[in-house]
Design an enzyme around this catalytic site. Structure first.
Site, mmCIF file in Angstrom:
data_model
loop_
_atom_site.group_PDB
_atom_site.id
_atom_site.type_symbol
_atom_site.label_atom_id
_atom_site.label_comp_id
_atom_site.label_asym_id
_atom_site.label_seq_id
_atom_site.Cartn_x
_atom_site.Cartn_y
_atom_site.Cartn_z
ATOM 1 N N THR A 205 0.684 -0.904 0.232
ATOM 2 C CA THR A 205 0.061 0.308 -0.085
ATOM 3 C C THR A 205 0.843 1.500 -0.296
ATOM 4 O OG1 THR A 205 -1.474 -0.639 1.278
ATOM 5 C CG2 THR A 205 -1.609 0.938 0.995
ATOM 6 N N VAL A 234 -11.680 -6.220 -0.700
ATOM 7 C CA VAL A 234 -11.104 -4.809 -0.736
ATOM 8 C C VAL A 234 -10.898 -4.586 0.932
ATOM 9 C CG1 VAL A 234 -12.728 -2.290 -0.806
ATOM 10 C CG2 VAL A 234 -13.588 -4.137 -2.588
ATOM 11 N N GLY A 235 -9.900 -3.963 0.901
ATOM 12 C CA GLY A 235 -9.259 -3.840 2.406
ATOM 13 C C GLY A 235 -9.714 -1.905 2.711
#
Ligand code: GLY
Length: 344
Positions: A205, A234-235
Site C-alpha cells: 500500500t 477490498v481492504g
C-alpha cells in the site's frame, strides 16, 4: 508620547511582533508546502508530489502525481505489477480526497494502470464516490483509460506459482517494507528490518497526504491490496475514513497495513477526529493504534497497521502496532525517511 502617536506606532509594530512570535514559536507559521508518504518508497512519491507543490500547485494534483509515480514504477509494490489474488488476478484499490471533502474511489479494478486517476475522474465527473469491479473498469475505459493486458509480471507469476503449492494466506508484518522482488534476501532499505525466510510477500500500500502553499490539504492511496486475497476482497485503501481521510479544517491521515483492522475502527477518520480534539498527529495516530490493539491484543501481535497524519500547522506524526513502519517527509525543511514509533 501622545495617545495618537502611541496608537500609530502600535499599529506599525504589532505585525512585526506577531511575525517574530510565529518564527520563535516554530509551529505557529505552518510548514507548507509539505508532503508525507508511507514507507521509504515514499521518497520517490514525495519527489513527484514536490514537482507540483514547489510550483505552488494544488495538493490534489500533487497527491495524484505521487500515487501515479508508484503505479508507474515497473515491478513495484503497487499497481498492475503487484501480486495477484488467489485466482491469479491483480485487482487494484485506490482513493483520493480534496480540501472540499470531495472524494472518489475504485475497488477491485482490473487491467487499468492508474486507479488513482480513475478515482479522481469519479470524484470530478460523477455524483458517486466509489465504483467497483467491472463497473469501475467500464467507467475507466469509457473515459479513455487504456485497458492493459492483465498478464502478471514475471516475478508475480513466479511468486503466484510458488504460493499455489501451499495456497496459504498469512498476513506478513511490514510486508510493504520488503525490498520488492527480492523476497528471501535480506532487506536493503534504510529501515528494512524484516527478513522472511520463505520470501513471502503479500501486501502493498502507498498512502500520501499533502498541504499546499494555500494551506489546503489532500490525500491519495493506491494499492494492489493483499496478495492471494479472496477474489473480490477490498481492504481499507479505497474506503474514505478508513485508508484515507481529509478534513481541511483539521488535518489528513492515511494508513498502511492490514486493512480489515483499519476498517473496523474507521481508522483515518478517527485519527483526524483525535486531531480535532487537540491531539498532535503522533498522539492521534497512537490512540487509533491503541483502539485496534485493545480490541484484540493477542491478534494484534500478529499483524501490522501504521497510521500517518498531518495537521494544518504542517506538523506530522505516525504510529504503528509493530516496529518497522517508516514514512517519508518532504518540505523546504527536510527530505527524509522517519521511523515510526510503535506500541508493541
Ligand atoms: N491496507 C491495504 C489493504 O489492506 O489492502
Amino acid at each position: 508620547m501622545n495617545r495618537r502617536k502611541f496608537l500609530h506606532l502600535s499599529a506599525l509594530t504589532a505585525p512585526l511582533l506577531a511575525a517574530k512570535k510565529s518564527i520563535a514559536g516554530n509551529f505557529e507559521a505552518p510548514v507548507k508546502p509539505i508532503v508525507i508518504s508511507t514507507w521509504d518508497s515514499g521518497m520517490a512519491v514525495n519527489a513527484a508530489a514536490w514537482e507540483v507543490l514547489s510550483k505552488k500547485g494544488r495538493a490534489l494534483d500533487a497527491v495524484e502525481a505521487g500515487a501515479m509515480k508508484m503505479e508507474n514504477t515497473p515491478d513495484c509494490c503497487v499497481g498492475l505489477d503487484g501480486y495477484p489474488d488467489r485466482d491469479g488476478i491483480v485487482t487494484l484499490d485506490s482513493c483520493i480526497m480534496d480540501e472540499y471533502s470531495n472524494c472518489g474511489a475504485v475497488a477491485g479494478l482490473e487491467r487499468i494502470k492508474h486507479p488513482v486517476s480513475v478515482a479522481r475522474k469519479i470524484m470530478e465527473t460523477t455524483p458517486h464516490v466509489l465504483l467497483v469491479g467491472a463497473g469501475a473498469q467500464q467507467f475507466a475505459v469509457q473515459n479513455g483509460f487504456p485497458l492493459e493486458s492483465g498478464e502478471l509480471s514475471e516475478s508475480a507469476k513466479k511468486a503466484y506459482a510458488d504460493w499455489l503449492k501451499k495456497s496459504e494466506y498469512k498476513p506478513v508484518i511490514n510486508i510493504e517494507n520488503l525490498p520488492v522482488r527480492q523476497a528471501g534476501k535480506k532487506g536493503n532499505g534504510p529501515f528494512a528490518p524484516m527478513f522472511f525466510e520463505d520470501g513471502s510477500f503479500n501486501h502493498d500500500t502507498m498512502g500520501l497526504v499533502a498541504m499546499d502553499s494555500s494551506n489546503n490539504l489532500s490525500g491519495a492511496v493506491t494499492t494492489s491490496g493483499m496478495a492471494y486475497k479472496i477474489h473480490g476482497r477490498v481492504g481499507d485503501s479505497p474506503i474514505i475514513g478508513a485508508g484515507l481521510f481529509v478534513d481541511n479544517e483539521v488535518g489528513a491521515a492515511t494508513s498502511s497495513g492490514l486493512g480489515e483492522e483499519v476498517i473496523r475502527i474507521c481508522g483515518t477518520h478517527l485519527v483526524v477526529e483525535f486531531m480535532r480534539q487537540g491531539l498532535s498527529p503522533e498522539m492521534a495516530c497512537k490512540k487509533a493504534v491503541e483502539r485496534i490493539v485493545k480490541r484484540n491484543p493477542k491478534k494484534a501481535k500478529e499483524l501490522q497497521v501504521g497510521f500517518l497524519a498531518l495537521n494544518k500547522k504542517g506538523q506530522y506524526g505516525a504510529y504503528a502496532i509493530q516496529k518497522g513502519f517508516v514514512f517519508s517527509v518532504k518540505s523546504e525543511r527536510e527530505n527524509q525517511i522517519h521511523q515510526s514509533k510503535f506500541l508493541l
